[in-house]
Each structure stands twice: as C-alpha cells, then as structure tokens.
Scaffold this active site. Structure first.
Site, PDB file in Angstrom:
ATOM      1  N   THR A   1       0.504  -1.057  -0.226  1.00  0.00           N
ATOM      2  CA  THR A   1      -0.157   0.596   0.093  1.00  0.00           C
ATOM      3  C   THR A   1       1.025   0.919  -0.142  1.00  0.00           C
ATOM      4  O   THR A   1       1.798   1.102   0.445  1.00  0.00           O
ATOM      5  CB  THR A   1      -1.068  -0.365   1.149  1.00  0.00           C
ATOM      6  OG1 THR A   1      -1.766  -1.372   1.781  1.00  0.00           O
ATOM      7  CG2 THR A   1      -2.233   1.538   1.335  1.00  0.00           C
TER       8      THR A   1
ATOM      9  N   ARG B   1     -11.908  -9.150  -3.937  1.00  0.00           N
ATOM     10  CA  ARG B   1     -10.908  -8.865  -2.742  1.00  0.00           C
ATOM     11  C   ARG B   1     -10.961  -7.660  -2.228  1.00  0.00           C
ATOM     12  O   ARG B   1     -10.004  -6.719  -2.852  1.00  0.00           O
ATOM     13  CB  ARG B   1     -10.067  -9.355  -2.579  1.00  0.00           C
ATOM     14  CG  ARG B   1      -9.362  -9.995  -1.196  1.00  0.00           C
ATOM     15  CD  ARG B   1      -7.999  -8.754  -0.846  1.00  0.00           C
ATOM     16  NE  ARG B   1      -7.431  -9.134   0.180  1.00  0.00           N
ATOM     17  CZ  ARG B   1      -6.330  -7.938   1.103  1.00  0.00           C
ATOM     18  NH1 ARG B   1      -6.135  -7.382  -0.260  1.00  0.00           N
ATOM     19  NH2 ARG B   1      -6.447  -7.742   2.031  1.00  0.00           N
ATOM     20  N   VAL B   2     -11.504  -7.119  -1.245  1.00  0.00           N
ATOM     21  CA  VAL B   2     -10.929  -5.702  -0.974  1.00  0.00           C
ATOM     22  C   VAL B   2      -9.949  -5.436   0.706  1.00  0.00           C
ATOM     23  O   VAL B   2     -10.355  -6.132   1.377  1.00  0.00           O
ATOM     24  CB  VAL B   2     -12.141  -4.790  -0.524  1.00  0.00           C
ATOM     25  CG1 VAL B   2     -12.192  -3.106   0.168  1.00  0.00           C
ATOM     26  CG2 VAL B   2     -12.837  -5.227  -2.777  1.00  0.00           C
ATOM     27  N   GLY B   3      -9.333  -5.091   0.860  1.00  0.00           N
ATOM     28  CA  GLY B   3      -8.613  -5.004   2.190  1.00  0.00           C
ATOM     29  C   GLY B   3      -8.876  -3.741   2.625  1.00  0.00           C
ATOM     30  O   GLY B   3      -9.382  -2.957   3.042  1.00  0.00           O
ATOM     31  N   ASP B   4      -7.985  -3.492   3.280  1.00  0.00           N
ATOM     32  CA  ASP B   4      -8.287  -2.476   4.500  1.00  0.00           C
ATOM     33  C   ASP B   4      -7.943  -0.938   3.906  1.00  0.00           C
ATOM     34  O   ASP B   4      -8.372   0.035   4.519  1.00  0.00           O
ATOM     35  CB  ASP B   4      -7.256  -2.734   5.981  1.00  0.00           C
ATOM     36  CG  ASP B   4      -6.205  -2.176   5.481  1.00  0.00           C
ATOM     37  OD1 ASP B   4      -5.290  -2.936   4.264  1.00  0.00           O
ATOM     38  OD2 ASP B   4      -4.969  -1.877   6.114  1.00  0.00           O
TER      39      ASP B   4
END
Length: 304
Positions: free
Chosen positions: A188, A216-219
C-alpha cells in the site's frame, strides 16, 4: 522523530508499503518534497497528501496505480484508494480497474453524496469525471506475479495461516485455476499531512494483495482500518487486512493521539499490540510526525 511545539508548522509523512524495498525510498522522499512544497505555498493538507500519493502511483515501483499488482489470473488489476481530512472530506473506491490514479477518483467521490464507490460504478464515475484511463502494467508487478505463481506451483505457502488449496477450491476468476497458476505481495502507499492552518489529511492507494480471490477488498479504503483523520491528526496503515481489520488499527492510533499520546509512542504502541503480521503505520498530529514498521518500509518525511 522530533516533536514540534509550534502548531502552525507543516508536516508530511509518506510511506511505500510495509516490506517494500528500502531502495525505493527515494520515491517516497520525492513525494514528500512535492507535498511539502505545496504546504509551504499555503495549499491545504488534502491536496498535498493526494499529490504525494499520485507521485507514488505514477512511479511504477510501488503497489499502487501504474505499479499495481496483478490478481491471481495474471490479467486483472483491481485498485483501491481513499482520502479523508479534518475539514469533512471523505471518499473511497474499491475494485476499480480502469483509472490511472485511483486516489484522484477517491477525491472525486468525496465530492458526491456518497463516500464509497466500487467496481464498475467506480470505473464509470472515473469516465464521467474525465480521469485518465489505467496505465497499470509495470515490470515490477509482472515479476511479483511470476514469483507468486512459482510458489503456488511448487506448493510453497504464500500467505501465513492460509493453505494454497483454499484458493483452488474457492476460485472465482473466469480463467481456469490450472492456467492461471502457470501464468502467475502485498503493499500500500499512503501519505499524511498537516498544513499551516492546522488541518490534517490522509490519502492511501493500493493495487491489492495477491494471492486473493476476485473482488477482494483490503483495509486500504476502509475508514478506521487503513486510514483515519480528525481534528487531532491523521493516520495511514499498511498491512494484510485479513489479520488486522477487526482491530481498527488506524482509528485506535488516532484515539491514542487524541488522548495526548505523542505520535511516535502511539505508533510504537500499535506495533507492540498489533504487529503479529507485517505492519507499517505513519501519522501526524498537531505537534509531531512519525512512522513505524516491523518490516522494512520506505518512508519520506518533511517538516518545516
């Protein structure tokens, strides 16, 4: 890092992702210099933080924008980004595929009645805003994909605590599993800023965390998890979402700063409490700016 007692002092901290190569730190330093020049010129913290992230998205060496990682099929790229400031701006995008600078798309979302757009809707909104289409095909991303693919083919575990077979059984790409693993990191980028008026801002962007299922989605685009900003400071996090998202790490660090904890102490305390996996955090407050990571993490810092 030094704590300043002058609330009018400007500050910016930029990171290139937990466990990214320290040799890429020049990119973060240049991004920080650009952002600081804007702050010194009297521009707001949000514009400066976004400019820093745009620089990293365009660099190609970082997992964001032009350097975004390939998904497990070796063809799809899904982008996430977010912005937030202490004056009320909040915008995020997830699973966007066709925009050169997702952080600019997140900024545009902040100007709508919504705070979050995803997938096709995000891409269509990018066209409506006139944002440039994606140019996301870097040599770094291709090399990373090939390395992950080789590990999958050789039966090497690629995510801690996750068996490779779970991806095979839950595969949701159009490309067949067998073809994808023959073709086949996480990371990131982020920036936090404090301007001369005492306002704060944060901007984040990522190209995903392979291996991962489609969608997929992360933080990174989730408020309180990958980023947070308020009247007492701004925080950006780099980690693997599946291991830290429940802890709302960014918000917890912000609350510690709000309670009067010095920035560096808040960051170090977060590593001690949540650092069971790769974790990097940057933050600014009214009196300080800092970074902390339990892995190598390229960082750029400017204060004046």
């Amino acid at each position: 890092m030094n704590e300043s007692t002058d609330h009018r002092r400007c500050a910016v901290v930029v990171h290139g992702g937990a466990e990214d190569a320290k040799q890429n730190e020049d990119g973060c330093e240049t991004a920080a210099m650009k952002a600081m020049a804007m702050l010194a010129d009297g521009q707001h913290s949000l514009a400066a933080a976004i400019a820093a992230v745009v620089h990293l998205e365009d660099d190609g060496r970082f997992n964001a924008g032009h350097g975004a990682s390939y998904a497990m099929d070796g063809a799809t790229i899904e982008l996430c980004a977010a912005v937030m400031d202490s004056r009320g701006a909040l915008g995020a995008v997830a699973a966007a595929r066709d925009v050169r600078n997702p952080v600019l798309l997140a900024r545009a979302v902040a100007g709508t009645p919504h705070w979050f757009l995803a997938g096709e809707g995000a891409d269509n909104f990018a066209r409506a805003c006139g944002l440039p289409r994606g140019k996301n095909d870097s040599a770094r991303a291709r090399k990373e994909y090939e390395e992950v693919s080789a590990k999958l083919m050789n039966g090497e575990q690629v995510l801690p605590g996750v068996h490779n077979e779970s991806f095979r059984h839950q595969w949701n790409f159009a490309t067949p599993w067998e073809e994808a693993v023959r073709r086949f990191g996480h990371g990131t980028v982020g920036a936090v800023a404090r301007d001369a008026q005492g306002h704060f801002a944060v901007a984040t962007s990522t190209g995903g965390s392979p291996p991962a299922l489609l969608g997929r989605v992360g933080d990174t685009p989730i408020v309180g998890c990958g980023f947070y900003c308020g009247p007492h400071g701004a925080v950006a996090v780099s980690s693997i979402a599946e291991y830290v998202v429940r802890d709302l790490v960014a918000y917890q660090v912000y609350r510690w700063i709000e309670d009067g904890r010095p920035v560096q102490q808040a960051l170090d305390d977060a590593l001690a409490r949540y650092g069971r996996v790769d974790l990097g955090i940057i933050a600014v407050s009214a009196t300080g700016a800092g970074s902390a990571s339990n892995k190598q993490m390229p960082v750029g810092v400017r204060e004046r």
